[in-house]
Write a protein that holds these residues in place. Structure first.
Motif, PDB file in Angstrom:
ATOM      1  N   ARG A   1     -10.823  -5.000   3.663  1.00 46.28           N
ATOM      2  CA  ARG A   1     -10.851  -5.559   2.307  1.00 46.28           C
ATOM      3  C   ARG A   1     -10.380  -7.013   2.307  1.00 46.28           C
ATOM      4  O   ARG A   1     -10.971  -7.872   1.660  1.00 46.28           O
ATOM      5  CB  ARG A   1      -9.975  -4.714   1.386  1.00 46.28           C
ATOM      6  CG  ARG A   1     -10.100  -5.074  -0.066  1.00 46.28           C
ATOM      7  CD  ARG A   1      -9.291  -4.160  -0.952  1.00 46.28           C
ATOM      8  NE  ARG A   1      -9.707  -2.777  -0.776  1.00 46.28           N
ATOM      9  CZ  ARG A   1      -8.983  -1.733  -1.169  1.00 46.28           C
ATOM     10  NH1 ARG A   1      -7.826  -1.909  -1.760  1.00 46.28           N
ATOM     11  NH2 ARG A   1      -9.431  -0.520  -0.981  1.00 46.28           N
TER      12      ARG A   1
ATOM     13  N   LYS B   1      -5.233   3.686   6.381  1.00 50.74           N
ATOM     14  CA  LYS B   1      -5.075   2.844   5.184  1.00 50.74           C
ATOM     15  C   LYS B   1      -4.997   1.374   5.571  1.00 50.74           C
ATOM     16  O   LYS B   1      -5.570   0.513   4.911  1.00 50.74           O
ATOM     17  CB  LYS B   1      -3.826   3.246   4.413  1.00 50.74           C
ATOM     18  CG  LYS B   1      -3.970   4.565   3.689  1.00 50.74           C
ATOM     19  CD  LYS B   1      -2.702   4.918   2.957  1.00 50.74           C
ATOM     20  CE  LYS B   1      -2.815   6.299   2.350  1.00 50.74           C
ATOM     21  NZ  LYS B   1      -1.576   6.727   1.705  1.00 50.74           N
ATOM     22  N   HIS B   2      -4.282   1.080   6.663  1.00 49.76           N
ATOM     23  CA  HIS B   2      -4.189  -0.299   7.133  1.00 49.76           C
ATOM     24  C   HIS B   2      -5.587  -0.844   7.442  1.00 49.76           C
ATOM     25  O   HIS B   2      -5.915  -1.970   7.085  1.00 49.76           O
ATOM     26  CB  HIS B   2      -3.313  -0.385   8.386  1.00 49.76           C
ATOM     27  CG  HIS B   2      -1.850  -0.373   8.119  1.00 49.76           C
ATOM     28  ND1 HIS B   2      -1.216   0.681   7.509  1.00 49.76           N
ATOM     29  CD2 HIS B   2      -0.890  -1.291   8.393  1.00 49.76           C
ATOM     30  CE1 HIS B   2       0.075   0.401   7.417  1.00 49.76           C
ATOM     31  NE2 HIS B   2       0.295  -0.784   7.940  1.00 49.76           N
TER      32      HIS B   2
ATOM     33  N   VAL C   1       2.116   4.568   1.494  1.00 44.20           N
ATOM     34  CA  VAL C   1       2.150   5.142   2.839  1.00 44.20           C
ATOM     35  C   VAL C   1       2.765   6.532   2.773  1.00 44.20           C
ATOM     36  O   VAL C   1       3.442   6.883   1.809  1.00 44.20           O
ATOM     37  CB  VAL C   1       2.926   4.243   3.833  1.00 44.20           C
ATOM     38  CG1 VAL C   1       2.179   2.951   4.088  1.00 44.20           C
ATOM     39  CG2 VAL C   1       4.326   3.954   3.333  1.00 44.20           C
TER      40      VAL C   1
ATOM     41  N   LEU D   1       0.822  -1.195   0.000  1.00 43.83           N
ATOM     42  CA  LEU D   1       0.000   0.000   0.000  1.00 43.83           C
ATOM     43  C   LEU D   1       0.862   1.254   0.000  1.00 43.83           C
ATOM     44  O   LEU D   1       1.996   1.239   0.477  1.00 43.83           O
ATOM     45  CB  LEU D   1      -0.923   0.005   1.219  1.00 43.83           C
ATOM     46  CG  LEU D   1      -0.310   0.149   2.603  1.00 43.83           C
ATOM     47  CD1 LEU D   1      -1.394   0.535   3.588  1.00 43.83           C
ATOM     48  CD2 LEU D   1       0.364  -1.114   3.075  1.00 43.83           C
TER      49      LEU D   1
ATOM     50  N   SER E   1       5.481  -0.172   7.835  1.00 45.78           N
ATOM     51  CA  SER E   1       4.386   0.417   7.072  1.00 45.78           C
ATOM     52  C   SER E   1       3.584   1.456   7.851  1.00 45.78           C
ATOM     53  O   SER E   1       3.043   2.383   7.253  1.00 45.78           O
ATOM     54  CB  SER E   1       3.450  -0.680   6.567  1.00 45.78           C
ATOM     55  OG  SER E   1       2.945  -1.448   7.654  1.00 45.78           O
TER      56      SER E   1
ATOM     57  N   ASP F   1      -2.693   8.629   9.236  1.00 47.00           N
ATOM     58  CA  ASP F   1      -3.103   8.370   7.853  1.00 47.00           C
ATOM     59  C   ASP F   1      -2.759   6.938   7.447  1.00 47.00           C
ATOM     60  O   ASP F   1      -3.560   6.257   6.803  1.00 47.00           O
ATOM     61  CB  ASP F   1      -2.421   9.344   6.894  1.00 47.00           C
ATOM     62  CG  ASP F   1      -2.916  10.769   7.060  1.00 47.00           C
ATOM     63  OD1 ASP F   1      -4.084  10.959   7.439  1.00 47.00           O
ATOM     64  OD2 ASP F   1      -2.118  11.695   6.796  1.00 47.00           O
ATOM     65  N   ASN F   2      -1.566   6.500   7.804  1.00 39.18           N
ATOM     66  CA  ASN F   2      -1.144   5.144   7.448  1.00 39.18           C
ATOM     67  C   ASN F   2      -1.980   4.096   8.173  1.00 39.18           C
ATOM     68  O   ASN F   2      -2.334   3.075   7.598  1.00 39.18           O
ATOM     69  CB  ASN F   2       0.343   4.958   7.735  1.00 39.18           C
ATOM     70  CG  ASN F   2       1.206   5.838   6.849  1.00 39.18           C
ATOM     71  OD1 ASN F   2       0.813   6.201   5.738  1.00 39.18           O
ATOM     72  ND2 ASN F   2       2.372   6.198   7.330  1.00 39.18           N
TER      73      ASN F   2
ATOM     74  N   THR G   1      -8.440   0.022   6.221  1.00 39.64           N
ATOM     75  CA  THR G   1      -9.161  -0.216   4.976  1.00 39.64           C
ATOM     76  C   THR G   1      -8.718  -1.531   4.344  1.00 39.64           C
ATOM     77  O   THR G   1      -9.545  -2.343   3.909  1.00 39.64           O
ATOM     78  CB  THR G   1      -8.938   0.949   3.994  1.00 39.64           C
ATOM     79  OG1 THR G   1      -9.456   2.142   4.582  1.00 39.64           O
ATOM     80  CG2 THR G   1      -9.629   0.690   2.661  1.00 39.64           C
ATOM     81  N   TYR G   2      -7.417  -1.759   4.318  1.00 38.35           N
ATOM     82  CA  TYR G   2      -6.894  -2.999   3.734  1.00 38.35           C
ATOM     83  C   TYR G   2      -7.283  -4.218   4.573  1.00 38.35           C
ATOM     84  O   TYR G   2      -7.528  -5.297   4.024  1.00 38.35           O
ATOM     85  CB  TYR G   2      -5.375  -2.915   3.581  1.00 38.35           C
ATOM     86  CG  TYR G   2      -4.931  -2.201   2.328  1.00 38.35           C
ATOM     87  CD1 TYR G   2      -4.257  -2.889   1.313  1.00 38.35           C
ATOM     88  CD2 TYR G   2      -5.180  -0.855   2.135  1.00 38.35           C
ATOM     89  CE1 TYR G   2      -3.850  -2.236   0.165  1.00 38.35           C
ATOM     90  CE2 TYR G   2      -4.771  -0.195   0.994  1.00 38.35           C
ATOM     91  CZ  TYR G   2      -4.110  -0.893   0.009  1.00 38.35           C
ATOM     92  OH  TYR G   2      -3.709  -0.252  -1.132  1.00 38.35           O
TER      93      TYR G   2
END
Length: 103
Positions: A36, A29-30, A18, A16, A51, A25-26, A32-33
């Motif tokens: 998913r 994103k984690h 970063v 992803l 990460s 913010d990172n 969200t992943y």
């Protein structure tokens, strides 16, 4: 492992984008992943080394987290909510040596 069966384990590998030093913010994103990966049936999701801090070795000490950091609580909640194992990289505070998931 105790109680394991011969069932397959599905591992999601997350590559992803970063942001340097942007833990919040990172982490978002984690999350969200993680959602998913769970949606697609993964049992484990593995993120790249460091990460959570944007893979910035020069920021290891500045962004080091304690064992009780809020980011860990957030990740634990995502683990429980999505029923999967999460392997993510960060540095730990001076009470421990700085490490990442890849070491």
């Amino acid at each position: 492992m105790t109680g394991c069966t011969n069932d397959d384990i599905t591992i999601a590998l997350a590559q992803l984008p970063v942001i340097r030093g942007a833990l919040a913010d990172n982490l978002a994103k984690h999350l969200t992943y993680i959602e998913r990966a769970a949606y697609h049936g993964a049992d484990v999701i593995v993120f790249p080394e460091l990460s959570l801090i944007g893979y910035e070795p020069d920021l290891l000490e500045a962004l080091a987290m304690s064992d009780d950091a809020e980011a860990f609580a957030t990740l634990r909640a995502a683990v429980r909510a999505n029923n999967l194992v999460v392997i993510a990289g960060c540095s730990l505070s001076k009470t421990r040596r700085s490490i990442s998931s890849a070491r």
